[in-house]
Design an enzyme around this catalytic site. Structure first.
Site, PDB file in Angstrom:
ATOM      1  CB  CYS A  67      -0.953  -0.010   1.186  1.00 32.57           C
ATOM      2  SG  CYS A  67      -2.084  -1.423   1.153  1.00 32.57           S
TER       3      CYS A  67
ATOM      4  CG  HIS B 217      -1.483   4.694   5.244  1.00 38.63           C
ATOM      5  ND1 HIS B 217      -1.434   4.478   3.881  1.00 38.63           N
ATOM      6  CD2 HIS B 217      -1.670   3.466   5.802  1.00 38.63           C
ATOM      7  CE1 HIS B 217      -1.568   3.188   3.628  1.00 38.63           C
ATOM      8  NE2 HIS B 217      -1.726   2.554   4.772  1.00 38.63           N
TER       9      HIS B 217
ATOM     10  CE  LYS C  67      -5.399   4.426   2.460  1.00 44.49           C
ATOM     11  NZ  LYS C  67      -4.342   5.457   2.603  1.00 44.49           N
TER      12      LYS C  67
ATOM     13  CG  HIS D  15      -6.621   1.119   1.807  1.00 48.58           C
ATOM     14  ND1 HIS D  15      -5.680   1.472   0.871  1.00 48.58           N
ATOM     15  CD2 HIS D  15      -5.926   0.571   2.846  1.00 48.58           C
ATOM     16  CE1 HIS D  15      -4.474   1.164   1.316  1.00 48.58           C
ATOM     17  NE2 HIS D  15      -4.609   0.617   2.512  1.00 48.58           N
TER      18      HIS D  15
END
Length: 406
Positions: free
Chosen positions: A161, A301, A330, A335
């Site tokens: 990722c 993130h 996200k 995601h």
């Protein structure tokens, strides 16, 4: 401060829309793209975030739906958009000076599942001769190089990722070294298959809020329980700033710093103190010659998983303090796995360019353990002189980017 690398083009094909303008509008709305997914009917998690209304043959022409796996189709569309946005014509540029650095994790998972069924039910003679080329993750970079006549270095990045952010950092290095004059960097992923989703469910990575998928992804919220799996592609055209200026190109933002690290801790769990991503972030800030206290915005993130958000949140507070306006996009897009870092790098470029931080979707009750200024509800207009995008991946891969205005 060292000379930054110019972002002269963006291409986005995501659940938030096809094209930069549509993506930005949806991000600012703070509305999640998660919906019930018919392809996952009967699964424990039966929702996802897919790219809407994408017809490969219509968008790309020819027989793309037959020739390419979906992750390549999305990447091809994004790369063409990015090249056009940068003002280049791939039919006339010097392809020997153009590099490709693109990330992917799971390749053509749908093709592999489909062809395994063919093998089991009809025998080896009926397996498609395209099985291997449609499955291989590197065919994203290979197919885009073919499409845009790029004969410079072609690299396939696989840092889970973190792949999209790693690709941007590696592209920057190619430009700094003089190996290329133009690099297409980013990532694409489309692996919303029953097997992949079953695996992520068994790992405990996915949200189980089936009753209302649009509220399932809740980065930094006290009631978060996992992420919404998504697909998408993001491609950035990168050039040396002086080269972009010399040709009169529009520059959206500058990639000013990059840092990478490995946790060396666990296959899936981040290091409990966030030391790995902290190392990557400090390296990126040092590379950019920017003090931690000068960072105005962070695109985190922010996966909406219980473990990641606390670990990352504590790390960001420790390194950057309470000042930056933080978001996790996200919450809107879901995601997109390997593509996430590329999408978020592009979104950070847009935040810097427009002086606006998109809200974190579905954040109603911020986890008290996350002591950050997380933007929610409405977009926030603010001056952004330095922004950070952080990415973490299974295997302990970490990457951080620092972006500044042009």
């Amino acid at each position: 401060m060292p000379a930054g690398i110019a972002v002269t083009g963006l291409g986005l094909v995501t659940p938030a829309g096809i094209g930069v303008a549509g993506n930005w509008e949806r991000l600012l709305s703070g509305r999640s793209c998660a919906t019930r997914d018919e392809a996952l009917s009967g699964m424990p998690v039966d929702f996802s975030a897919r790219v809407p209304d994408f017809d490969a043959d219509d968008v790309l022409g020819g027989f793309s739906s037959w020739q390419h796996e979906r992750f390549v189709q999305l990447g091809l569309a994004a790369s063409r958009m990015a090249i056009e946005d940068a003002g280049w014509d791939s039919g006339t540029w010097d392809g020997t000076r153009v590099g490709i650095v693109l990330g992917n994790s799971l390749g053509g998972a749908a093709t592999l599942e489909e062809q395994y069924d063919v093998l089991r039910e009809a025998g080896p003679g009926r397996v498609s001769p395209l099985t291997i080329t449609k499955y291989m993750p590197n065919m994203l970079a290979g197919s885009i190089a073919i499409d845009c006549h790029a004969t410079g270095p072609g690299l396939a990045v696989g840092t889970a990722c973190a792949s999209g952010a790693t690709a941007v950092g590696m592209a920057r290095d190619l430009l700094r070294s003089g190996a290329c004059d133009i690099v297409l960097a980013g990532a694409s992923e489309s692996a919303l298959t029953p097997t992949v989703m079953a695996g992520l469910t068994k790992m405990g990575a996915l949200s189980r809020h089936r009753e209302a998928p649009e509220y399932a992804g809740r980065p930094f919220d006290a009631e978060r329980d996992g992420f919404v799996a998504a697909e998408g592609a993001g491609v950035l055209v990168l050039e040396r700033a002086e080269d972009a200026q010399a040709r009169g190109a529009g520059v959206r933002a500058l990639v000013q710093g990059y840092g990478a690290s490995s946790d060396a801790h666990h296959a899936t769990a981040p290091e409990p103190e966030g030391r790995g991503i902290e190392q990557a972030l400090r390296l990126a800030l040092e590379d950019a010659d920017i003090a931690p206290g000068d960072v105005d915005h962070v695109n985190a993130h922010g996966t909406s998983t219980p473990m990641n958000d606390v670990i990352e949140g504590r790390m960001l507070r420790r390194v950057l303090g309470p000042r930056p306006a933080v978001t996790s996009t996200k919450g809107v897009t879901g995601h997109a796995l390997a593509a996430a870092g590329a999408l978020e790098a592009a979104y950070t470029v847009l935040a810097v360019q427009h002086g606006t931080v998109p809200p974190t979707a579905n954040l109603k009750n911020q986890d008290p353990e996350i002591e950050l200024d997380v933007v929610s509800g409405e977009p926030r207009r603010t001056r952004i002189d330095a922004a950070v995008s952080t990415s973490l991946g299974f295997g302990g891969h970490n990457a951080a980017l620092v972006l500044t205005p042009a």
